[in-house]
Motif scaffolding. Structure first.
Motif, PDB file in Angstrom:
ATOM      1  N   ILE A 131       0.839  -1.200   0.000  1.00 58.65           N
ATOM      2  CA  ILE A 131       0.000   0.000   0.000  1.00 58.65           C
ATOM      3  C   ILE A 131       0.875   1.251   0.000  1.00 58.65           C
ATOM      4  O   ILE A 131       0.601   2.232  -0.708  1.00 58.65           O
ATOM      5  CB  ILE A 131      -0.943  -0.004   1.226  1.00 58.65           C
ATOM      6  N   ILE A 132       1.961   1.212   0.786  1.00 59.83           N
ATOM      7  CA  ILE A 132       2.874   2.364   0.853  1.00 59.83           C
ATOM      8  C   ILE A 132       3.524   2.607  -0.506  1.00 59.83           C
ATOM      9  O   ILE A 132       3.653   3.758  -0.957  1.00 59.83           O
ATOM     10  CB  ILE A 132       3.948   2.136   1.937  1.00 59.83           C
ATOM     11  N   MET A 133       3.932   1.514  -1.181  1.00 55.77           N
ATOM     12  CA  MET A 133       4.548   1.656  -2.504  1.00 55.77           C
ATOM     13  C   MET A 133       3.591   2.290  -3.503  1.00 55.77           C
ATOM     14  O   MET A 133       3.973   3.140  -4.301  1.00 55.77           O
ATOM     15  CB  MET A 133       5.012   0.287  -3.016  1.00 55.77           C
ATOM     16  N   LEU A 134       2.331   1.876  -3.451  1.00 51.29           N
ATOM     17  CA  LEU A 134       1.327   2.459  -4.344  1.00 51.29           C
ATOM     18  C   LEU A 134       1.068   3.919  -3.989  1.00 51.29           C
ATOM     19  O   LEU A 134       0.915   4.774  -4.866  1.00 51.29           O
ATOM     20  CB  LEU A 134       0.030   1.647  -4.267  1.00 51.29           C
ATOM     21  N   ALA A 135       1.044   4.200  -2.685  1.00 46.84           N
ATOM     22  CA  ALA A 135       0.778   5.570  -2.232  1.00 46.84           C
ATOM     23  C   ALA A 135       1.891   6.536  -2.650  1.00 46.84           C
ATOM     24  O   ALA A 135       1.643   7.727  -2.877  1.00 46.84           O
ATOM     25  CB  ALA A 135       0.614   5.590  -0.710  1.00 46.84           C
ATOM     26  N   LEU A 136       3.126   6.011  -2.765  1.00 46.11           N
ATOM     27  CA  LEU A 136       4.255   6.868  -3.135  1.00 46.11           C
ATOM     28  C   LEU A 136       4.157   7.398  -4.562  1.00 46.11           C
ATOM     29  O   LEU A 136       4.954   8.247  -4.974  1.00 46.11           O
ATOM     30  CB  LEU A 136       5.572   6.101  -2.955  1.00 46.11           C
ATOM     31  N   SER A 137       3.205   6.886  -5.323  1.00 45.86           N
ATOM     32  CA  SER A 137       2.963   7.440  -6.662  1.00 45.86           C
ATOM     33  C   SER A 137       2.395   8.861  -6.567  1.00 45.86           C
ATOM     34  O   SER A 137       2.486   9.640  -7.515  1.00 45.86           O
ATOM     35  CB  SER A 137       1.985   6.552  -7.440  1.00 45.86           C
ATOM     36  N   SER A 138       1.803   9.178  -5.427  1.00 45.25           N
ATOM     37  CA  SER A 138       1.225  10.507  -5.217  1.00 45.25           C
ATOM     38  C   SER A 138       2.322  11.515  -4.875  1.00 45.25           C
ATOM     39  O   SER A 138       3.169  11.260  -4.011  1.00 45.25           O
ATOM     40  CB  SER A 138       0.198  10.446  -4.078  1.00 45.25           C
ATOM     41  N   THR A 139       2.331  12.654  -5.550  1.00 47.97           N
ATOM     42  CA  THR A 139       3.343  13.683  -5.285  1.00 47.97           C
ATOM     43  C   THR A 139       3.234  14.231  -3.858  1.00 47.97           C
ATOM     44  O   THR A 139       4.233  14.611  -3.255  1.00 47.97           O
ATOM     45  CB  THR A 139       3.202  14.847  -6.286  1.00 47.97           C
ATOM     46  N   LYS A 140       2.006  14.252  -3.327  1.00 46.71           N
ATOM     47  CA  LYS A 140       1.810  14.740  -1.962  1.00 46.71           C
ATOM     48  C   LYS A 140       2.481  13.809  -0.959  1.00 46.71           C
ATOM     49  O   LYS A 140       3.180  14.256  -0.036  1.00 46.71           O
ATOM     50  CB  LYS A 140       0.305  14.847  -1.661  1.00 46.71           C
ATOM     51  N   VAL A 141       2.279  12.493  -1.146  1.00 43.79           N
ATOM     52  CA  VAL A 141       2.910  11.499  -0.265  1.00 43.79           C
ATOM     53  C   VAL A 141       4.424  11.542  -0.428  1.00 43.79           C
ATOM     54  O   VAL A 141       5.174  11.412   0.541  1.00 43.79           O
ATOM     55  CB  VAL A 141       2.370  10.081  -0.570  1.00 43.79           C
ATOM     56  N   GLN A 142       4.896  11.741  -1.655  1.00 41.58           N
ATOM     57  CA  GLN A 142       6.329  11.852  -1.908  1.00 41.58           C
ATOM     58  C   GLN A 142       6.927  13.021  -1.132  1.00 41.58           C
ATOM     59  O   GLN A 142       8.035  12.925  -0.590  1.00 41.58           O
ATOM     60  CB  GLN A 142       6.598  12.024  -3.402  1.00 41.58           C
ATOM     61  N   GLY A 143       6.171  14.123  -1.059  1.00 40.03           N
ATOM     62  CA  GLY A 143       6.642  15.289  -0.312  1.00 40.03           C
ATOM     63  C   GLY A 143       6.821  14.978   1.163  1.00 40.03           C
ATOM     64  O   GLY A 143       7.825  15.365   1.777  1.00 40.03           O
TER      65      GLY A 143
END
Length: 393
Positions: A237-249
């Motif tokens: 789930i975390i790996m998929l979430a990291l696709s989001s620029t907000k989560v990357q920030g």
């Protein structure tokens, strides 16, 4: 009588060799490599293979990992080397020593876990002594590990070792109701001192997860295995979430720099180009470097993927990742609501693989393959014992 005596001697020799190897895992790579030699030597003497286990699915998966690595490298015209084959070879080697042979028993299983824990403690205490007894004034305690350590083990890998040590001590004391809370908090305090000393933020997070699951195991035993299994899936789930620029920030703020996210973005693109079989096992580094900016920190310093899932997918694709997940599944399958050590091990590896190409260093390859085979071997031993009991009844 003589054969029985000889058998007892070799069993003791195997126990001692295994204990020394478990202890040496936290030491410099040269030490654990040398400590492995007696284990293999004793295992080859007086060979006794359990033929029924050769038919076990886990054995075929280990063979598939080894075979697929060779075929994939041949297909993509990569020259196989020891670094590329280190994990498959270690898996196969430990599988023979700990699963196929009949030498593993409850005593050797426990002694190995205790010896490993003792090695982790010794390395941590030794490095603390070097820090406090240094000739100059003590520097900042946070992340002082790399500047003061006398043992060649990276902070992330040592943090992983500490977390498994904590899980082992918790299991064999508190679970069996032999622990006073003083020991519990001493172990917890030592682990967090080590996490702060090393600066291993990922290990802090994993330790919190372990502590929560451990309390769940105590208070809600019937659901412990299910909840632990669900938590093990969280890295996906975390790996998929990291696709989001907000989560990357958010991730960049926590990690302190952006190289991991740049790696994530580039690797994601490369994996989608050849998702099934990858770009060739052994080609991972070259294909990353070709697609990195020449002025980037990761290009100049020759960083790896910093994510074991991506590293596997880059080289061998979804096929190779599926084989590794299957092996890990066989480890977790040996857990029960009362015996969650295998699941705790799986959880620790699952999370650290998010932020590190964990299998690409000696300490990661030896640690992972050894404990995979140790837990599979113990699980097989328990199942055979239960089957024998039912037959006797």
């Amino acid at each position: 009588m003589l054969k029985s005596k000889q058998k007892g001697i070799w069993e003791r020799a195997f126990l001692i060799a295994l204990a020394i190897f478990g202890f040496s895992l936290s030491l410099d790579p040269d030490w654990s490599s040398k400590a492995l030699i007696p284990v293999i030597a004793v295992s080859l003497i007086n060979i006794r293979i359990n033929k029924s286990l050769i038919k076990a699915p886990s054995f075929y998966v280990v063979l598939l990992i080894f075979g697929y690595t060779l075929v994939n490298a041949w297909f993509f015209r990569v020259s196989p080397d020891m670094e590329m084959l280190s994990v498959p070879i270690c898996l196969f080697m430990f599988f023979y020593v700990l699963v196929l042979s009949k030498k593993l028993n409850e005593k050797s299983f426990r002694i190995t876990l205790y010896s490993f824990s003792a090695g982790v403690l010794l390395v941590g205490i030794a490095n603390l002594m070097v820090y406090f007894m240094g000739s100059g004034p003590p520097q900042d305690f946070y992340e002082a590990w790399n500047k003061t350590t006398i043992v060649d083990i990276h902070k992330i890998y040592y943090g992983v070792y500490v977390n498994l040590m904590v899980a082992i001590i918790w299991h064999y004391t508190f679970i069996n109701r032999r622990l006073n809370f003083l020991i519990f908090f001493i172990v917890l305090g030592f682990s967090w001192a080590m996490f702060y000393f090393t600066g291993a933020k990922s290990s802090m997070f994993i330790n919190v997860v372990l502590l929560v699951l451990f309390l769940i195991q105590k208070m809600w035993t019937k659901k412990a295995k299910l909840i632990t299994s669900i938590m093990t899936l969280l890295p996906i789930i975390i790996m998929l979430a990291l696709s989001s620029t907000k989560v990357q920030g958010y991730f960049i703020k926590i990690d302190g720099e952006a190289s991991r996210i740049r790696n994530y973005t580039i690797n994601q693109k490369l994996i989608l180009e050849k998702p099934l079989f990858g770009h060739g096992i052994g080609n991972e580094f070259n294909i990353m470097q070709k697609n990195r900016g020449e002025n980037s920190w990761e290009y100049k310093n020759g960083y790896n993927a910093h994510n074991q899932y991506f590293h596997i997918l880059l080289g061998g694709g979804l096929v190779l990742l599926a084989f590794y997940i299957l092996v890990i599944f066989y480890v977790g399958n040996g857990s029960s609501n009362q015996f969650l050590l295998p699941s705790y091990f799986v959880l620790i590896v699952a999370y650290v693989c998010l932020i590190e190409s964990f299998f690409e260093r000696h300490h990661g390859a030896f640690f992972t393959t050894f404990f995979i085979c140790l837990f599979i071997g113990w699980n097989k031993k328990l199942k055979m014992h239960d089957a024998q009991k039912r037959t006797d009844q």
